[in-house]
Design a protein around this motif. Sequence first.
Motif, PDB file in Angstrom:
ATOM      1  N   TYR A   4      58.798  74.551  44.538  1.00  0.00           N
ATOM      2  CA  TYR A   4      57.711  75.248  43.719  1.00  0.00           C
ATOM      3  C   TYR A   4      57.502  77.313  43.453  1.00  0.00           C
ATOM      4  O   TYR A   4      56.652  76.817  45.051  1.00  0.00           O
ATOM      5  N   HIS A   5      57.870  78.185  43.624  1.00  0.00           N
ATOM      6  CA  HIS A   5      57.574  79.716  43.889  1.00  0.00           C
ATOM      7  C   HIS A   5      55.883  79.903  43.699  1.00  0.00           C
ATOM      8  O   HIS A   5      55.442  80.261  44.215  1.00  0.00           O
ATOM      9  N   GLY A   6      55.232  79.955  42.890  1.00  0.00           N
ATOM     10  CA  GLY A   6      54.320  79.473  42.676  1.00  0.00           C
ATOM     11  C   GLY A   6      53.124  78.372  42.297  1.00  0.00           C
ATOM     12  O   GLY A   6      53.368  77.759  42.737  1.00  0.00           O
ATOM     13  N   ASP A   7      52.516  78.271  41.550  1.00  0.00           N
ATOM     14  CA  ASP A   7      51.392  77.092  40.976  1.00  0.00           C
ATOM     15  C   ASP A   7      52.275  76.161  41.026  1.00  0.00           C
ATOM     16  O   ASP A   7      52.772  75.763  40.689  1.00  0.00           O
ATOM     17  N   VAL A   8      52.034  74.657  41.594  1.00  0.00           N
ATOM     18  CA  VAL A   8      52.746  73.501  41.265  1.00  0.00           C
ATOM     19  C   VAL A   8      51.846  72.827  39.587  1.00  0.00           C
ATOM     20  O   VAL A   8      50.069  72.504  39.422  1.00  0.00           O
ATOM     21  N   PRO A   9      52.532  72.473  38.669  1.00  0.00           N
ATOM     22  CA  PRO A   9      52.376  72.233  37.709  1.00  0.00           C
ATOM     23  C   PRO A   9      51.447  70.848  37.964  1.00  0.00           C
ATOM     24  O   PRO A   9      51.662  70.366  38.756  1.00  0.00           O
ATOM     25  N   ASP A  10      50.511  70.413  37.278  1.00  0.00           N
ATOM     26  CA  ASP A  10      49.879  69.261  37.307  1.00  0.00           C
ATOM     27  C   ASP A  10      50.522  68.067  37.119  1.00  0.00           C
ATOM     28  O   ASP A  10      50.234  66.883  37.611  1.00  0.00           O
ATOM     29  N   PRO A  29      53.490  67.612  38.621  1.00  0.00           N
ATOM     30  CA  PRO A  29      55.693  68.059  39.099  1.00  0.00           C
ATOM     31  C   PRO A  29      56.335  67.308  38.880  1.00  0.00           C
ATOM     32  O   PRO A  29      56.663  65.379  38.227  1.00  0.00           O
ATOM     33  N   SER A  30      57.711  67.564  38.499  1.00  0.00           N
ATOM     34  CA  SER A  30      59.156  66.768  38.167  1.00  0.00           C
ATOM     35  C   SER A  30      60.393  67.201  38.500  1.00  0.00           C
ATOM     36  O   SER A  30      60.220  68.416  39.036  1.00  0.00           O
ATOM     37  N   PRO A  31      61.163  66.588  38.910  1.00  0.00           N
ATOM     38  CA  PRO A  31      62.061  67.575  39.099  1.00  0.00           C
ATOM     39  C   PRO A  31      62.450  68.279  37.931  1.00  0.00           C
ATOM     40  O   PRO A  31      63.623  69.231  37.601  1.00  0.00           O
ATOM     41  N   GLU A  32      62.244  67.627  36.552  1.00  0.00           N
ATOM     42  CA  GLU A  32      62.693  68.823  35.330  1.00  0.00           C
ATOM     43  C   GLU A  32      61.651  70.332  35.654  1.00  0.00           C
ATOM     44  O   GLU A  32      61.914  70.841  34.658  1.00  0.00           O
ATOM     45  N   ASN A  33      60.223  70.032  36.753  1.00  0.00           N
ATOM     46  CA  ASN A  33      59.950  71.536  35.991  1.00  0.00           C
ATOM     47  C   ASN A  33      60.115  72.723  37.162  1.00  0.00           C
ATOM     48  O   ASN A  33      58.800  72.791  38.045  1.00  0.00           O
ATOM     49  N   ALA A  34      60.915  71.382  38.362  1.00  0.00           N
ATOM     50  CA  ALA A  34      60.484  72.129  39.617  1.00  0.00           C
ATOM     51  C   ALA A  34      61.419  73.636  39.853  1.00  0.00           C
ATOM     52  O   ALA A  34      62.620  73.596  38.483  1.00  0.00           O
ATOM     53  N   ASP A  35      61.081  74.620  40.956  1.00  0.00           N
ATOM     54  CA  ASP A  35      62.154  75.690  40.523  1.00  0.00           C
ATOM     55  C   ASP A  35      63.338  75.408  40.965  1.00  0.00           C
ATOM     56  O   ASP A  35      63.763  75.842  40.665  1.00  0.00           O
ATOM     57  N   GLU A  36      63.385  74.868  42.472  1.00  0.00           N
ATOM     58  CA  GLU A  36      64.665  74.050  43.043  1.00  0.00           C
ATOM     59  C   GLU A  36      63.858  72.721  42.947  1.00  0.00           C
ATOM     60  O   GLU A  36      63.064  72.498  43.336  1.00  0.00           O
ATOM     61  N   THR A  37      65.218  71.515  43.576  1.00  0.00           N
ATOM     62  CA  THR A  37      65.418  70.197  44.091  1.00  0.00           C
ATOM     63  C   THR A  37      66.423  70.274  45.198  1.00  0.00           C
ATOM     64  O   THR A  37      67.629  71.128  44.649  1.00  0.00           O
ATOM     65  N   THR A  38      65.902  69.238  45.545  1.00  0.00           N
ATOM     66  CA  THR A  38      67.117  68.379  45.830  1.00  0.00           C
ATOM     67  C   THR A  38      66.780  66.938  46.973  1.00  0.00           C
ATOM     68  O   THR A  38      65.013  66.810  46.478  1.00  0.00           O
ATOM     69  N   ARG A  39      67.730  66.561  46.572  1.00  0.00           N
ATOM     70  CA  ARG A  39      66.896  64.682  46.767  1.00  0.00           C
ATOM     71  C   ARG A  39      67.686  63.875  47.796  1.00  0.00           C
ATOM     72  O   ARG A  39      69.125  64.357  47.836  1.00  0.00           O
ATOM     73  N   LEU A  40      67.461  62.443  48.393  1.00  0.00           N
ATOM     74  CA  LEU A  40      67.599  61.477  48.894  1.00  0.00           C
ATOM     75  C   LEU A  40      67.605  60.590  48.227  1.00  0.00           C
ATOM     76  O   LEU A  40      66.811  60.274  47.567  1.00  0.00           O
ATOM     77  N   VAL A  41      69.147  60.350  48.250  1.00  0.00           N
ATOM     78  CA  VAL A  41      69.484  58.898  47.402  1.00  0.00           C
ATOM     79  C   VAL A  41      69.168  57.225  48.152  1.00  0.00           C
ATOM     80  O   VAL A  41      69.970  57.607  49.305  1.00  0.00           O
ATOM     81  N   TYR A  84      55.986  78.863  49.273  1.00  0.00           N
ATOM     82  CA  TYR A  84      57.047  77.577  48.540  1.00  0.00           C
ATOM     83  C   TYR A  84      56.166  76.796  49.057  1.00  0.00           C
ATOM     84  O   TYR A  84      55.111  76.696  49.754  1.00  0.00           O
ATOM     85  N   THR A  85      55.472  75.607  47.851  1.00  0.00           N
ATOM     86  CA  THR A  85      55.253  74.767  47.488  1.00  0.00           C
ATOM     87  C   THR A  85      55.906  73.543  47.590  1.00  0.00           C
ATOM     88  O   THR A  85      57.146  73.783  46.682  1.00  0.00           O
ATOM     89  N   THR A  86      56.246  72.354  48.963  1.00  0.00           N
ATOM     90  CA  THR A  86      56.988  71.557  48.479  1.00  0.00           C
ATOM     91  C   THR A  86      56.319  70.068  47.825  1.00  0.00           C
ATOM     92  O   THR A  86      55.454  69.687  48.919  1.00  0.00           O
ATOM     93  N   VAL A  87      56.966  69.779  47.361  1.00  0.00           N
ATOM     94  CA  VAL A  87      56.602  68.374  46.593  1.00  0.00           C
ATOM     95  C   VAL A  87      57.480  67.194  47.026  1.00  0.00           C
ATOM     96  O   VAL A  87      58.804  67.107  46.617  1.00  0.00           O
ATOM     97  N   VAL A  88      57.096  66.228  47.569  1.00  0.00           N
ATOM     98  CA  VAL A  88      58.080  65.541  47.534  1.00  0.00           C
ATOM     99  C   VAL A  88      57.558  64.471  46.511  1.00  0.00           C
ATOM    100  O   VAL A  88      56.243  63.698  46.651  1.00  0.00           O
ATOM    101  N   TYR A  89      58.722  63.020  46.223  1.00  0.00           N
ATOM    102  CA  TYR A  89      58.580  62.535  44.852  1.00  0.00           C
ATOM    103  C   TYR A  89      59.771  61.615  44.782  1.00  0.00           C
ATOM    104  O   TYR A  89      60.568  62.052  44.961  1.00  0.00           O
ATOM    105  N   GLN A  90      59.117  61.116  44.807  1.00  0.00           N
ATOM    106  CA  GLN A  90      59.582  59.326  44.747  1.00  0.00           C
ATOM    107  C   GLN A  90      60.110  58.781  42.784  1.00  0.00           C
ATOM    108  O   GLN A  90      58.811  58.485  42.369  1.00  0.00           O
TER     109      GLN A  90
END
Length: 328
Positions: free
Chosen positions: A305-311, A313-325, A244-250
């Motif tokens: 992301y289970h496989g390759d990460v898109p160019d 990355p965003s909450p709309e195209n991730a396989d799974e998401t969670t967040r901090l507010v 898995y690849t985890t992307v931290v996105y703000q």
Amino acid sequence: MRVHQWTGDLLLILLFSGLAAGGILSEISVTPIRVALALPLVLLVPGYAFISALFPEVPDEDDGFGALERVVLSVALSLAIVALVAYAANFTPYGITLLPITVAVVAWTVLFSLLGLVRRARLDPADRYGIRAGPSLGVVPGLFTVQRRRPGDTRGPFEPENGRHLLLNVFLVFSLLALLVAGGYMAFAAPSLPDEQPHTEFYLLSENDEGELTSTDLPTDLSAGETDPITVAIENHEGETQTYTTVVYQQEVTLSEDGRTVESVDGAEELDRFETIVESGETEQVSYDAGPTADGDVYVWFLLYHGDVPDDPSPENADETTRLVFTD
């Protein structure tokens, strides 16, 4: 009354509960044995123990429960107890799984069986409820025989005195048998049913004051540049090892007055990414220092992301998401 007459049923319940817990939790592969252990544990013994603790005395003409009433009520109560246990288990780290449900049901049964023995022991020997083979079994034929009584005679529970009562008794027995058959079928069929759909569970945890990991104490009040340690948890139920690849996105956002709706996204950027290899059926926990890099209302997303990460990355195209507010 002899000791074995007023203790025998509850001692048998205690012995069976121990055997059932050992057999079920040891995951024995012989299905008929698992059925023989699981069905009474779900359909009878927790309710019977509870009834025994509530009503330790021999029933009289106006009050109390005899053998037949206890069995019927035990089935209904057992189903309710197991359902409540499963509901409570859903809010534990274990979820609705075999371990917490079996342990909780057995603990309930043991507790109320012991309480029932104590309450019976405190009664006068003549008032203690106990199983008597002759009288207890003798009520069964009476379920299907219309009783003719003289004026003033008391009608016992479930004793039919007309065709309507007889029909209700037949329906009651049929319902109990159908419940047992359905439970047995599910227990036998379970090994051949298809496995759960492949999926991945993705969530965030943080330590509470007791040092335990929980999802209820995640940081929410950090300013730009501040961080708090959290744990990123990934559970692999995909059936094979996954990378898995985890992307931290703000996202810098503008929230509505009630803080529940995003009115606009004012800026977005990727903060970090990391890979995690998780074996099938395993859970990996990754420690991470999380926090916003901007002031104001900020969402810090964790995108999996289970496989390759898109160019992009965003909450709309991730396989799974969670967040901090983080709110200003």
